[in-house]
Scaffold this active site. Structure first.
Site, PDB file in Angstrom:
ATOM      1  N   CYS A  67      77.641  43.392  42.755  1.00 22.85           N
ATOM      2  CA  CYS A  67      78.002  43.648  44.153  1.00 22.85           C
ATOM      3  C   CYS A  67      77.022  42.871  45.022  1.00 22.85           C
ATOM      4  O   CYS A  67      75.816  42.901  44.760  1.00 22.85           O
ATOM      5  CB  CYS A  67      77.895  45.146  44.434  1.00 22.85           C
ATOM      6  SG  CYS A  67      78.290  45.579  46.131  1.00 22.85           S
ATOM      7  N   HIS A  95      84.270  50.626  48.512  1.00 26.58           N
ATOM      8  CA  HIS A  95      83.402  50.296  49.654  1.00 26.58           C
ATOM      9  C   HIS A  95      83.915  50.912  50.955  1.00 26.58           C
ATOM     10  O   HIS A  95      83.134  51.470  51.719  1.00 26.58           O
ATOM     11  CB  HIS A  95      83.324  48.778  49.866  1.00 26.58           C
ATOM     12  CG  HIS A  95      82.210  48.116  49.114  1.00 26.58           C
ATOM     13  ND1 HIS A  95      80.890  48.413  49.328  1.00 26.58           N
ATOM     14  CD2 HIS A  95      82.224  47.144  48.163  1.00 26.58           C
ATOM     15  CE1 HIS A  95      80.143  47.652  48.541  1.00 26.58           C
ATOM     16  NE2 HIS A  95      80.929  46.881  47.814  1.00 26.58           N
ATOM     17  N   HIS A 107      87.028  48.140  43.291  1.00 28.98           N
ATOM     18  CA  HIS A 107      85.625  48.095  43.725  1.00 28.98           C
ATOM     19  C   HIS A 107      85.549  48.025  45.262  1.00 28.98           C
ATOM     20  O   HIS A 107      84.792  48.777  45.895  1.00 28.98           O
ATOM     21  CB  HIS A 107      84.938  46.869  43.095  1.00 28.98           C
ATOM     22  CG  HIS A 107      83.526  46.624  43.543  1.00 28.98           C
ATOM     23  ND1 HIS A 107      82.449  46.754  42.712  1.00 28.98           N
ATOM     24  CD2 HIS A 107      83.024  46.240  44.749  1.00 28.98           C
ATOM     25  CE1 HIS A 107      81.337  46.470  43.390  1.00 28.98           C
ATOM     26  NE2 HIS A 107      81.660  46.153  44.630  1.00 28.98           N
ATOM     27  N   GLU A 108      86.344  47.138  45.866  1.00 30.94           N
ATOM     28  CA  GLU A 108      86.317  46.976  47.328  1.00 30.94           C
ATOM     29  C   GLU A 108      86.875  48.215  48.033  1.00 30.94           C
ATOM     30  O   GLU A 108      86.410  48.605  49.095  1.00 30.94           O
ATOM     31  CB  GLU A 108      87.090  45.722  47.764  1.00 30.94           C
ATOM     32  CG  GLU A 108      86.580  44.405  47.187  1.00 30.94           C
ATOM     33  CD  GLU A 108      85.084  44.204  47.333  1.00 30.94           C
ATOM     34  OE1 GLU A 108      84.509  44.626  48.348  1.00 30.94           O
ATOM     35  OE2 GLU A 108      84.483  43.628  46.406  1.00 30.94           O
TER      36      GLU A 108
END
Ligand code: ZN
Length: 181
Positions: A98, A144, A140-141
């Site tokens: 990341c 966020h 993953h995003e």
């Protein structure tokens, strides 16, 4: 990552443990040229630091959008706004890095496939079913923009292995706070 690269990264990307990375983002409402300017800049940063995805909070905007490019080519640029991600199929482990956690990698379990409903850069509703690296990066995003980062997915072993770097980032943040930057 050497010192010079780290200094550049620190200028352009929000790093752990900044609190914006741990906040749930607000729904994004601006589309068209204004958004394109922001996302083009995100693609540039991502390319510069060799990332495959970058979410708005990582550039200091607590809003629900992110950019992805898993091919490294200009036609691989993808913008996902206000996404709804549905994981599909079995979970698979994979190593993730990341840009907000330089020099750290964590073995994360993600669904092998996912369906993503989203708005594109012009506000048009789209749907995509994908698997492999793209599915992993999207998940993953999407973490966020929900205020979830890879440190919360670390096992005890990961935490021990990455302890030095995490402490270094915490120290840098404290020093920046002291001198008011
Ligand atoms: Zn990330």
């Amino acid at each position: 990552m050497n010192k010079k690269q780290f200094e550049e990264l620190k200028e352009e990307i929000v790093l752990y443990p900044d609190s914006i990375l741990h906040q749930k983002c607000e729904k994004h409402v601006m589309f068209g040229d204004g958004l394109k300017v922001i996302t083009d800049d995100m693609f540039e940063k991502m390319k510069k630091f060799r990332g495959v995805g970058l979410a708005a909070p990582q550039i200091g905007l607590s809003e629900t959008f992110f950019v992805v490019n898993v091919t490294g080519k200009p036609d691989g640029n993808m913008v996902f706004v206000n996404p709804v991600v549905t994981p599909v199929g079995k979970m698979v482990e994979g190593l993730e890095g990341c840009l907000s956690f330089p020099d750290i990698s964590v073995l994360c379990k993600r669904a092998k496939k996912c369906i993503i409903k989203y708005l594109d850069v012009s506000g048009e509703l789209k749907e995509l079913e994908t698997s492999g690296l793209l599915a992993r990066v999207i998940q993953h995003e999407n973490d966020h923009i929900n205020g979830v980062t890879i440190d919360s997915r670390m096992t005890l072993t990961d935490k021990v292995m990455n302890k030095k770097m995490l402490q270094f980032l915490e120290k840098i943040a404290k020093e920046a706070e002291k001198i008011g930057v």
